[in-house]
Write a protein that holds these residues in place. Structure first.
Motif, PDB file in Angstrom:
ATOM      1  N   MET A   1       9.552 -15.025 -29.383  1.00 50.77           N
ATOM      2  CA  MET A   1       9.400 -13.415 -28.892  1.00 50.77           C
ATOM      3  C   MET A   1       8.500 -12.828 -30.214  1.00 50.77           C
ATOM      4  N   SER A   2       7.214 -11.836 -30.337  1.00 43.78           N
ATOM      5  CA  SER A   2       6.050 -12.238 -30.253  1.00 43.78           C
ATOM      6  C   SER A   2       6.647 -11.269 -32.335  1.00 43.78           C
ATOM      7  N   SER A   3       5.710 -11.647 -32.962  1.00 46.53           N
ATOM      8  CA  SER A   3       5.491 -10.594 -33.997  1.00 46.53           C
ATOM      9  C   SER A   3       6.295  -9.519 -33.758  1.00 46.53           C
ATOM     10  N   ARG A   4       5.003  -8.985 -33.011  1.00 50.90           N
ATOM     11  CA  ARG A   4       5.284  -7.350 -32.610  1.00 50.90           C
ATOM     12  C   ARG A   4       6.473  -7.082 -32.308  1.00 50.90           C
ATOM     13  N   ASP A   5       7.311  -7.957 -31.181  1.00 51.27           N
ATOM     14  CA  ASP A   5       8.119  -7.890 -30.453  1.00 51.27           C
ATOM     15  C   ASP A   5       9.658  -7.746 -32.022  1.00 51.27           C
ATOM     16  N   SER A   6       9.477  -9.250 -32.586  1.00 51.13           N
ATOM     17  CA  SER A   6      10.493  -9.470 -34.288  1.00 51.13           C
ATOM     18  C   SER A   6      10.290  -7.546 -34.837  1.00 51.13           C
ATOM     19  N   ILE A   7       9.457  -6.826 -34.756  1.00 48.27           N
ATOM     20  CA  ILE A   7       8.910  -6.127 -35.714  1.00 48.27           C
ATOM     21  C   ILE A   7       9.713  -4.724 -35.214  1.00 48.27           C
ATOM     22  N   LEU A   8       9.686  -4.547 -33.996  1.00 45.50           N
ATOM     23  CA  LEU A   8       9.859  -3.605 -33.462  1.00 45.50           C
ATOM     24  C   LEU A   8      11.573  -3.482 -33.240  1.00 45.50           C
ATOM     25  N   ALA A   9      11.770  -4.604 -32.680  1.00 42.45           N
ATOM     26  CA  ALA A   9      13.396  -4.969 -33.074  1.00 42.45           C
ATOM     27  C   ALA A   9      14.170  -4.409 -33.662  1.00 42.45           C
ATOM     28  N   ALA A  10      13.186  -4.896 -34.842  1.00 38.75           N
ATOM     29  CA  ALA A  10      14.437  -4.569 -36.491  1.00 38.75           C
ATOM     30  C   ALA A  10      13.802  -3.215 -37.138  1.00 38.75           C
ATOM     31  N   VAL A  11      13.190  -2.605 -37.012  1.00 39.72           N
ATOM     32  CA  VAL A  11      12.856  -0.716 -36.392  1.00 39.72           C
ATOM     33  C   VAL A  11      14.412  -0.219 -35.575  1.00 39.72           C
ATOM     34  N   ALA A  12      13.853  -0.469 -34.377  1.00 41.11           N
ATOM     35  CA  ALA A  12      14.928  -0.160 -33.736  1.00 41.11           C
ATOM     36  C   ALA A  12      16.376  -0.546 -34.447  1.00 41.11           C
ATOM     37  N   ARG A  13      16.283  -1.474 -34.542  1.00 42.43           N
ATOM     38  CA  ARG A  13      18.958  -2.153 -35.306  1.00 42.43           C
ATOM     39  C   ARG A  13      17.958  -0.747 -36.652  1.00 42.43           C
ATOM     40  N   ASN A  14      17.341  -0.767 -37.402  1.00 41.67           N
ATOM     41  CA  ASN A  14      17.414   0.057 -38.693  1.00 41.67           C
ATOM     42  C   ASN A  14      17.018   1.294 -38.909  1.00 41.67           C
ATOM     43  N   GLN A  15      17.589   2.581 -37.480  1.00 40.09           N
ATOM     44  CA  GLN A  15      17.545   3.738 -37.095  1.00 40.09           C
ATOM     45  C   GLN A  15      18.435   4.073 -37.981  1.00 40.09           C
ATOM     46  N   PRO A  16      18.522   5.464 -38.686  1.00 45.36           N
ATOM     47  CA  PRO A  16      19.199   6.340 -39.204  1.00 45.36           C
ATOM     48  C   PRO A  16      20.309   7.153 -38.230  1.00 45.36           C
ATOM     49  N   GLU A  17      21.103   7.496 -38.394  1.00 41.92           N
ATOM     50  CA  GLU A  17      22.577   8.176 -38.056  1.00 41.92           C
ATOM     51  C   GLU A  17      21.519   9.082 -37.316  1.00 41.92           C
ATOM     52  N   ARG A  18      22.104   9.635 -36.035  1.00 41.92           N
ATOM     53  CA  ARG A  18      21.151  11.123 -35.497  1.00 41.92           C
ATOM     54  C   ARG A  18      22.475  11.823 -35.236  1.00 41.92           C
ATOM     55  N   ILE A  19      21.409  13.192 -36.627  1.00 44.17           N
ATOM     56  CA  ILE A  19      22.602  14.351 -36.447  1.00 44.17           C
ATOM     57  C   ILE A  19      22.244  15.431 -36.012  1.00 44.17           C
ATOM     58  N   PRO A  20      22.937  16.523 -35.494  1.00 43.20           N
ATOM     59  CA  PRO A  20      22.178  17.614 -34.357  1.00 43.20           C
ATOM     60  C   PRO A  20      21.834  18.641 -35.773  1.00 43.20           C
ATOM     61  N   LEU A  21      20.703  19.131 -34.358  1.00 47.59           N
ATOM     62  CA  LEU A  21      19.521  19.268 -34.935  1.00 47.59           C
ATOM     63  C   LEU A  21      20.356  21.085 -36.052  1.00 47.59           C
ATOM     64  N   PRO A  22      19.792  21.469 -36.427  1.00 46.60           N
ATOM     65  CA  PRO A  22      20.625  22.519 -37.271  1.00 46.60           C
ATOM     66  C   PRO A  22      20.460  24.329 -36.178  1.00 46.60           C
ATOM     67  N   GLU A  23      21.521  25.043 -36.597  1.00 50.99           N
ATOM     68  CA  GLU A  23      21.179  26.693 -35.798  1.00 50.99           C
ATOM     69  C   GLU A  23      20.409  26.609 -36.009  1.00 50.99           C
ATOM     70  N   ILE A  24      19.494  27.577 -35.606  1.00 53.04           N
ATOM     71  CA  ILE A  24      18.278  28.274 -36.345  1.00 53.04           C
ATOM     72  C   ILE A  24      18.533  29.816 -35.857  1.00 53.04           C
ATOM     73  N   PRO A  25      19.338  30.895 -37.389  1.00 54.06           N
ATOM     74  CA  PRO A  25      19.548  32.225 -36.417  1.00 54.06           C
ATOM     75  C   PRO A  25      18.458  32.817 -36.772  1.00 54.06           C
ATOM     76  N   ALA A  26      18.903  34.501 -35.466  1.00 52.15           N
ATOM     77  CA  ALA A  26      17.873  34.918 -34.380  1.00 52.15           C
ATOM     78  C   ALA A  26      17.996  36.132 -36.101  1.00 52.15           C
ATOM     79  N   PHE A  27      16.433  35.878 -36.546  1.00 47.86           N
ATOM     80  CA  PHE A  27      15.989  36.509 -37.188  1.00 47.86           C
ATOM     81  C   PHE A  27      15.615  38.537 -36.945  1.00 47.86           C
ATOM     82  N   PHE A  28      15.694  38.404 -35.682  1.00 48.91           N
ATOM     83  CA  PHE A  28      15.139  39.447 -35.608  1.00 48.91           C
ATOM     84  C   PHE A  28      16.019  39.416 -33.316  1.00 48.91           C
ATOM     85  N   THR A  29      16.830  40.509 -33.795  1.00 49.48           N
ATOM     86  CA  THR A  29      17.138  40.826 -32.109  1.00 49.48           C
ATOM     87  C   THR A  29      16.839  41.919 -31.600  1.00 49.48           C
ATOM     88  N   GLU A  30      16.399  42.494 -32.285  1.00 40.23           N
ATOM     89  CA  GLU A  30      15.903  43.641 -31.145  1.00 40.23           C
ATOM     90  C   GLU A  30      14.047  43.891 -31.197  1.00 40.23           C
TER      91      GLU A  30
END
Length: 195
Positions: A1-30
């Motif tokens: 495994m190249s050093s590039r692949d090693s770095i990318l694999a380490a980054v992939a393993r250390n990703q933060p937990e996925r959370i859903p995007l916040p709901e954006i309220p409708a500021f204008f309805t009319e």
């Protein structure tokens, strides 16, 4: 495994937990609220906004506002009597250096920031919104969305080669800290909200 692949694999393993995007309220309805907000914001950043019923009304306003314009280009065939409406795709942009007014359609507008979305589908030539002295964009009122998130939902599902948001006339304050209009594009922007 190249050093590039090693770095990318380490980054992939250390990703933060996925959370859903916040709901954006409708500021204008009319729709009236959206149009009012768009108008207020667009005017505050230097645009002039007109609510019109037809392209004929757009033409009348522009001929009155820009009576001294020597060269006008439009993407609307309805302007053929007063403007160049056919531009060859391969034209040298330098031949447009004397362009006073460009009248172009915009696909959509954003109330949140007064920006208008234009793609190569609306432009006979990409340089037109930037090389003209004065720019007029025509957008259907029903195509004004409240927030950039809604704009991105619309444009994200489309295919285009070039697209840009235009918000107000060109301006900069880099030069001796004084505001200069038209330094990098059109000196004025007229927006026509078409019913």
């Amino acid at each position: 495994m190249s050093s590039r692949d090693s770095i990318l694999a380490a980054v992939a393993r250390n990703q933060p937990e996925r959370i859903p995007l916040p709901e954006i309220p409708a500021f204008f309805t009319e729709e009236a609220d959206v149009l009012e907000k768009f108008t207020t914001v667009a005017v505050s950043i230097g645009s002039r906004v007109f609510r019109v019923q037809s392209l004929e009304e757009v033409k009348q306003v522009l001929l009155e506002e820009h009576s001294g314009a020597r060269r006008i280009v439009s993407a609307f065939p309805e302007f053929a009597a007063v403007a160049e409406t056919t531009i060859a795709p391969g034209i040298d942009p330098h031949t447009l250096a004397d362009l006073d007014l460009a009248v172009l359609p915009a696909q959509l507008g954003v109330a949140e920031n007064g920006a208008l979305w234009v793609t190569d589908a609306q432009l006979p030539l990409r340089v037109l919104p930037f090389i003209c002295q004065h720019l007029a964009l025509v957008v259907p009122q029903k195509n004004i969305v409240p927030l950039m998130q809604q704009a991105y939902e619309v444009i994200g599902a489309q295919e285009y080669g070039f697209g840009t948001f235009v918000a107000g006339p060109s301006k900069t304050a880099d030069i001796e800290q004084s505001l200069v209009l038209g330094a990098h594009g059109a000196r004025t922007l007229s927006v026509f909200l078409l019913e």
